[in-house]
Every structure is written in C-alpha cells, then in structure tokens.
Design an enzyme around this catalytic site. Sequence first.
Site, PDB file in Angstrom:
ATOM      1  N   HIS A  28       0.874  -1.196   0.000  1.00 34.79           N
ATOM      2  CA  HIS A  28       0.000   0.000   0.000  1.00 34.79           C
ATOM      3  C   HIS A  28       0.899   1.231   0.000  1.00 34.79           C
ATOM      4  O   HIS A  28       1.502   1.558   1.025  1.00 34.79           O
ATOM      5  CB  HIS A  28      -0.895   0.008   1.242  1.00 34.79           C
ATOM      6  CG  HIS A  28      -1.820   1.192   1.316  1.00 34.79           C
ATOM      7  ND1 HIS A  28      -3.163   1.057   1.596  1.00 34.79           N
ATOM      8  CD2 HIS A  28      -1.619   2.530   1.161  1.00 34.79           C
ATOM      9  CE1 HIS A  28      -3.738   2.247   1.601  1.00 34.79           C
ATOM     10  NE2 HIS A  28      -2.816   3.164   1.338  1.00 34.79           N
ATOM     11  N   HIS A  30       1.452   5.464  -1.748  1.00 34.78           N
ATOM     12  CA  HIS A  30       1.055   6.585  -2.611  1.00 34.78           C
ATOM     13  C   HIS A  30       2.322   7.148  -3.241  1.00 34.78           C
ATOM     14  O   HIS A  30       3.170   7.696  -2.532  1.00 34.78           O
ATOM     15  CB  HIS A  30       0.361   7.666  -1.783  1.00 34.78           C
ATOM     16  CG  HIS A  30      -0.869   7.158  -1.101  1.00 34.78           C
ATOM     17  ND1 HIS A  30      -2.120   7.207  -1.679  1.00 34.78           N
ATOM     18  CD2 HIS A  30      -1.033   6.530   0.091  1.00 34.78           C
ATOM     19  CE1 HIS A  30      -3.003   6.656  -0.858  1.00 34.78           C
ATOM     20  NE2 HIS A  30      -2.368   6.225   0.219  1.00 34.78           N
ATOM     21  N   LYS A 114      -9.615  -0.311  -5.639  1.00 30.29           N
ATOM     22  CA  LYS A 114      -9.571   0.344  -4.338  1.00 30.29           C
ATOM     23  C   LYS A 114     -10.882   1.052  -4.053  1.00 30.29           C
ATOM     24  O   LYS A 114     -11.355   1.839  -4.877  1.00 30.29           O
ATOM     25  CB  LYS A 114      -8.417   1.351  -4.322  1.00 30.29           C
ATOM     26  CG  LYS A 114      -8.258   2.140  -3.030  1.00 30.29           C
ATOM     27  CD  LYS A 114      -7.809   1.261  -1.873  1.00 30.29           C
ATOM     28  CE  LYS A 114      -7.907   2.001  -0.539  1.00 30.29           C
ATOM     29  NZ  LYS A 114      -6.786   2.869  -0.254  1.00 30.29           N
ATOM     30  N   HIS A 151     -10.284   1.391   2.013  1.00 30.09           N
ATOM     31  CA  HIS A 151     -10.030   2.386   3.066  1.00 30.09           C
ATOM     32  C   HIS A 151     -11.212   2.240   4.008  1.00 30.09           C
ATOM     33  O   HIS A 151     -12.317   2.679   3.697  1.00 30.09           O
ATOM     34  CB  HIS A 151      -9.935   3.809   2.490  1.00 30.09           C
ATOM     35  CG  HIS A 151      -9.701   4.828   3.561  1.00 30.09           C
ATOM     36  ND1 HIS A 151      -8.479   5.444   3.759  1.00 30.09           N
ATOM     37  CD2 HIS A 151     -10.519   5.307   4.533  1.00 30.09           C
ATOM     38  CE1 HIS A 151      -8.574   6.266   4.804  1.00 30.09           C
ATOM     39  NE2 HIS A 151      -9.799   6.198   5.283  1.00 30.09           N
ATOM     40  N   HIS A 189      -4.324  -0.346   6.017  1.00 30.79           N
ATOM     41  CA  HIS A 189      -3.831   0.486   7.128  1.00 30.79           C
ATOM     42  C   HIS A 189      -4.726   0.421   8.375  1.00 30.79           C
ATOM     43  O   HIS A 189      -5.290   1.428   8.806  1.00 30.79           O
ATOM     44  CB  HIS A 189      -3.615   1.929   6.692  1.00 30.79           C
ATOM     45  CG  HIS A 189      -4.721   2.591   5.887  1.00 30.79           C
ATOM     46  ND1 HIS A 189      -6.042   2.484   6.201  1.00 30.79           N
ATOM     47  CD2 HIS A 189      -4.670   3.371   4.778  1.00 30.79           C
ATOM     48  CE1 HIS A 189      -6.760   3.187   5.337  1.00 30.79           C
ATOM     49  NE2 HIS A 189      -5.942   3.728   4.451  1.00 30.79           N
ATOM     50  N   ASP A 262       1.570   2.677   3.476  1.00 30.82           N
ATOM     51  CA  ASP A 262       0.706   3.852   3.302  1.00 30.82           C
ATOM     52  C   ASP A 262       1.544   5.119   3.301  1.00 30.82           C
ATOM     53  O   ASP A 262       1.078   6.183   3.731  1.00 30.82           O
ATOM     54  CB  ASP A 262      -0.389   3.914   4.377  1.00 30.82           C
ATOM     55  CG  ASP A 262      -1.449   4.967   4.043  1.00 30.82           C
ATOM     56  OD1 ASP A 262      -1.578   5.337   2.860  1.00 30.82           O
ATOM     57  OD2 ASP A 262      -2.120   5.434   4.978  1.00 30.82           O
TER      58      ASP A 262
HETATM   59  C1  NCD Z   1      -3.459   9.096   2.064  1.00 29.62           C
HETATM   60  C2  NCD Z   1      -3.043  10.116   1.017  1.00 29.62           C
HETATM   61  O1  NCD Z   1      -2.531  11.178   1.393  1.00 29.62           O
HETATM   62  O2  NCD Z   1      -3.206   9.856  -0.176  1.00 29.62           O
HETATM   63  N1  NCD Z   1      -3.450   9.728   3.348  1.00 29.62           N
HETATM   64  C3  NCD Z   1      -3.401   9.137   4.548  1.00 29.62           C
HETATM   65  O3  NCD Z   1      -3.478   9.840   5.563  1.00 29.62           O
HETATM   66  N2  NCD Z   1      -3.260   7.839   4.664  1.00 29.62           N
HETATM   67  C4  NCD Z   1      -4.782   8.513   1.705  1.00 29.62           C
HETATM   68  C5  NCD Z   1      -5.159   7.257   2.447  1.00 29.62           C
HETATM   69  O4  NCD Z   1      -4.496   6.239   2.378  1.00 29.62           O
HETATM   70  O5  NCD Z   1      -6.199   7.251   3.115  1.00 29.62           O
HETATM   71 ZN    ZN Z   2      -3.182   5.127   1.656  1.00 29.70          ZN
HETATM   72 ZN    ZN Z   3      -6.599   5.157   3.052  1.00 30.82          ZN
END
Ligand code: NCD
Ligand code: ZN
Ligand code: ZN
Length: 364
Positions: A28, A30, A114, A151, A189, A262
């Site tokens: 996971h 970003h 997702k 999520h 998460h 995450d």
């Molecule tokens: C994530 C993001 O910034 O894209 N932020 C977070 O606090 N985890 C989005 C997510 O995974 O919910």
């Molecule tokens: Zn995330």
């Molecule tokens: Zn998330």
Amino acid sequence: MKPHGSSDQTFSRDTGDLLILRQPDDWHVHLRDGGMLAFAADYTARQFARAIVMPNLDPPVTTTAAAEAYRTRILDVLPEGRRFTPLMTAYLTDDIDAEEIARGFSGGVLTACKLYPAGATTNSANGVTDVRKIWPVLERMHSIDMPLLVHGEVVSPDIDIFDREAVFLETVLAPVLEDFPGLRVVLEHITTDDSVQFVEAAGSNLAATITAHHLRIDRNAMFEGGLRPHAYCLPVAKRRRHREALRRAATSGNPKFFLGTDSAPHQKHEKESSCGCAGIFSAPTAIESYAQTFEEEDALDRLEAFASEFGPRFYGLPLNEGTVSLQRQPQNVPELMSDDHVRIVPFHAGETLRWRFNGRTDQR
Ligand code: NCD
Ligand code: ZN
Ligand code: ZN
C-alpha cells in the site's frame, strides 16, 4: 537467530549487526504524480521489489488506460537499472464500468480495485457514496477473483472520527463479505484492535495491511506539546491499546497481516496549514522503522514473513528472489527532505533509528 518458518526458502539471517531478508514488497503506497512522483518514487523502489500503487490521483485512476499510463510515468522517473514492479489499482466510483475493470485485470494491467468511501481521505471526492451502488462491480470482481482493497472508514459526520473504522467493519465490510463470501479483501492500514479481531475471525479471503507509523504512534503523538501535523494521517492513530494490538498482530506470524506502509507524501506547507493534509511520508526509512518495531517486540525473526512472504501469498504472486540487508548502525533521519520542487518532513524526522538500509544483495 532461528529463521521463522524454517523453510528452505527463508532467507532471514541475523548475525547481530547485519539483518538479511528476502526482498520485501510494499502492499500500500502513494507515489503521487509529477514533481512529487519524481521526488518520492525511488524511496519506495530502492527498498521494495513491488508495490501496490494507490490510484487516488487528481483525477483518480479509473480506467485500464490511465493505470497503464501511470505505470509508465512511474517507471520513467526511476533511475536506470532499478528493478521495481508497480502493481496498479483502479479507483472505484459509483459508476465505474465493471467490464473495463475486468478487462484490465485479465490483461494483467490491474492487480486490484480500491474502495474509497467518498470524502474519507485525500482525493476521495470521487469515491463511492454508497457501497450498494457498486454491488454489480463487486459481483464481477468476486467472479474473477480480483482483490478489493478498502479504506475502512465511514464518513458520516455523526460518527466520531476515532470510531469511523470500527463502524465501517459492521456497516460496510461485514455485509460485503456476507454477500461475497469468497471475495479477496484487504482492509488497508488498520488502526484498531476491533480490526485486528475482525480480520482474525474472518475467512482466509480477508487480510490487512499495517503501516510502520501505526505501529509506533498513538493519538497522543498529534498533540505532543502542541499540534503536530506530521503525525496526522487517516485513519488517525488511536489509543495506545490499539497500537499494542497492531504490534501483536504484525509480529504474531499470522499470514493475514502484512506490510503496507501507506507512505503518503504531502508538501510541508500543505501539512502545516489551517487545514492540513492527512498522510505520513515513511518511504525513506520504511524497512528500518519496521525492523526497529519488530526488534522492540523481540520478533525480528518474524519480520521477513510479514514484509516479504504473507503479502505475495495473499495476492497469489511469487516470492521475490533477491535480498536486502540492514546494518545495525545509528541513522539520523533528516528534519526536512527537499529538491527544487518539493519540501517534505519525513516520518521519524530528527530521530535516530537503530537500523540502516544497506541495499540489495545476492547473499542468501
Ligand atoms: C493518504 C493520502 O494522502 O493519499 N493519506 C493518509 O493519511 N493515509 C490517503 C489514504 O491512504 O487514506
Ligand atoms: Zn493510503
Ligand atoms: Zn486510506
């Protein structure tokens, strides 16, 4: 140290100062786009062989073509010769086309879909407003065995933010699993003991990722001597007892719990703001952070399974053949990481970690 699982495939070795693990994956992450992608992507690619790349771009990744184009942009920013496989996901919307998703999955472009409840987190405005609206898509995913990543928070303003994950389990996840009993689902998460217990009690088709930061911070971290935006992420960190439950789950050897950082970079000024963004950038020292936690729990011998075996087994992918090594050597994490376009305060900023990532190696 005795390698956990003691199969001949286990690479884990700990000679005291050197920890060698089968190369891990991040289930996971970003990676963002544009200048942030260029800045952030290699921090993940240098430590992890593969990563499940989240689709919450603006606009979100909702088609196979968009996922393919995004994958190319990711590979284009990595240094020459970097071996890294981005595993692409599609962002579910109320009116997403089930056929399109199925084609992307059978064609090998998409690994999973997702589910973001609309409004739950960063760039989720186009998310699903009512899970019932995507029942036909879930039906299709169930029939082709395509994983659903969630999520897990409800968004109703009536529900206290610290209860949003627990309420999601009952009101959304349980009905989904009841109607689609074999659907492979990853509860992303997780932050609560409620989720740990829910996942433990469910069938083998339900698993969960656990971040490095939720293993280390509880909700006090957001208010330590003042408001601490760099400890703010979603789902928000909960009480200490929940963090302890996550630590127990991660180090338990239960294959339903595996690594997903995450890591979610945001510009410093966008976090230090009157309405700061949620997300913690943990990629630069991800594996070191997990190693420190596992060592504190006297479970370093279980890190390899959590980081490198349970994820691929759940996704039905081969284990990585390469290895990574970590050196027991103090590592000072910078207060700020930056280039010409990006300024980010990373997770562990200003702290000294006990382990240092040493690169990849062929040693077994
Ligand atoms: C994530 C993001 O910034 O894209 N932020 C977070 O606090 N985890 C989005 C997510 O995974 O919910
Ligand atoms: Zn995330
Ligand atoms: Zn998330």
